[in-house]
Enzyme design. Sequence first.
Site, mmCIF file in Angstrom:
data_model
loop_
_atom_site.group_PDB
_atom_site.id
_atom_site.type_symbol
_atom_site.label_atom_id
_atom_site.label_comp_id
_atom_site.label_asym_id
_atom_site.label_seq_id
_atom_site.Cartn_x
_atom_site.Cartn_y
_atom_site.Cartn_z
ATOM 1 N N GLU A 61 -4.133 48.890 -62.067
ATOM 2 C CA GLU A 61 -3.501 49.863 -61.184
ATOM 3 C C GLU A 61 -2.598 50.736 -62.044
ATOM 4 O O GLU A 61 -1.477 50.334 -62.373
ATOM 5 C CB GLU A 61 -2.683 49.168 -60.098
ATOM 6 C CG GLU A 61 -3.513 48.450 -59.061
ATOM 7 C CD GLU A 61 -2.655 47.869 -57.943
ATOM 8 O OE1 GLU A 61 -3.103 47.919 -56.784
ATOM 9 O OE2 GLU A 61 -1.547 47.373 -58.217
ATOM 10 N N GLU A 81 -4.465 39.536 -49.131
ATOM 11 C CA GLU A 81 -4.799 39.915 -50.510
ATOM 12 C C GLU A 81 -3.949 39.077 -51.462
ATOM 13 O O GLU A 81 -2.725 39.038 -51.346
ATOM 14 C CB GLU A 81 -4.517 41.397 -50.734
ATOM 15 C CG GLU A 81 -4.715 41.867 -52.163
ATOM 16 C CD GLU A 81 -4.264 43.303 -52.365
ATOM 17 O OE1 GLU A 81 -4.653 43.906 -53.380
ATOM 18 O OE2 GLU A 81 -3.506 43.819 -51.516
#
Length: 397
Positions: A243, A160
């Site tokens: 986030e 990622e």
Amino acid sequence: MDILAHALRTTRTAVVAVLCVLGLAVAGVVMLGTAPSAHADTQICDQYGSTTIEGRYVVQNNRWGTSETQCINVTSTGFQITQADGSVSTSGAPKAYPSIYNGCHYTNCSPGTNLPAQLSAIGSAPTSISYSYVSNAIYDAAYDIWLDPTAKKDGVNQTEIMVWFNHVGSIQPVGSKVGTASVAGRSWDVWTGNNGSNNVISFVAPSAIGSWSFDVKAFANEAINRGLAQNSWYLTSVQAGFEPWQNGAGLAVSNFSSTVNLGGGSTGGSTTGGSTTGGSTTGGSTGGTGGPAACKVTYATQSWSNGFTANVTVANTGSAAVDNWRLAFTLPSGQTVTSAWNATVSPSSGAVTASGQSYNAQIPAGGSQSFGFQGSYSGSFAKPAAFSLNGTACTVA
């Protein structure tokens, strides 16, 4: 404070994401079902609810770290968090990753996507994003790029890449800081680690970036240089969102675009002292004279009051490769280039020429190269009327 995130993704039929609290989280959760088509101002409060916009992107609510309510308002070009109840400890994982993406995420693929695609087959992957921030929340604005050795459409990818456009509060990426890098014309702090499910490399902006256009391959190449991916791996999805740990209402992605151009790819450049320089191009035919060529130009723009970005794709429609490509065009009166990526654009106004870099200087037969720039303008905004590649007029898509 040394904080790691450890968020294990479950299968797409799972209801709860399992968290292992050693630090910061990564942006990934399960997706349920197939996304329906969206209209402007679609409200989503379902935990894993999603929809599509522009006939090509998926927008997901993606609340996986809390049982409190989170709602997003999906517009025709992006989304805004309208309700973000509850909070979680900043020493653990975030509570959600509301986001928009191109590609495949837990079997939910965006309409018409050509992802997963092998990195070696991708000529360029231009993208742009515009964020709106708030001050009364703890969050990061995270741009996620997912890579895997296989053409995976379900489950967790092996690597990622997180690009932190902004972060507020006592939070930090997975792992530890390993240095700095210059990627896609910007400087970044680089962090690497593993969250228990996959490797993570994070690029943290020294100061907040509100909007930016760049090539996803620049970050993929840096991951290759650092041994976290290979050119034979696959790009599976490109995502942008937030986030949040505490609050988050008002955060928004106002615009998002992602395109993956297949046909000849570039390997990673060499990395010295944490910065990326150079590179080599593979794929397509060799030879080429750098002279006349058959070509087609796609010139995509986004403009706002006194400013604009342009993403330009130059396709070689001839039978031989073009070396040391140079694209000439005239900017309309009042327009000035302020920055550019994947090409050198000179001078800054009037009759300009865009020249490829060392890593993308060749356009293989049937392939393409992309570059972009940001600029300012006065008066009415307009596009250039004509383009020529190494002295030969191009058609305009």
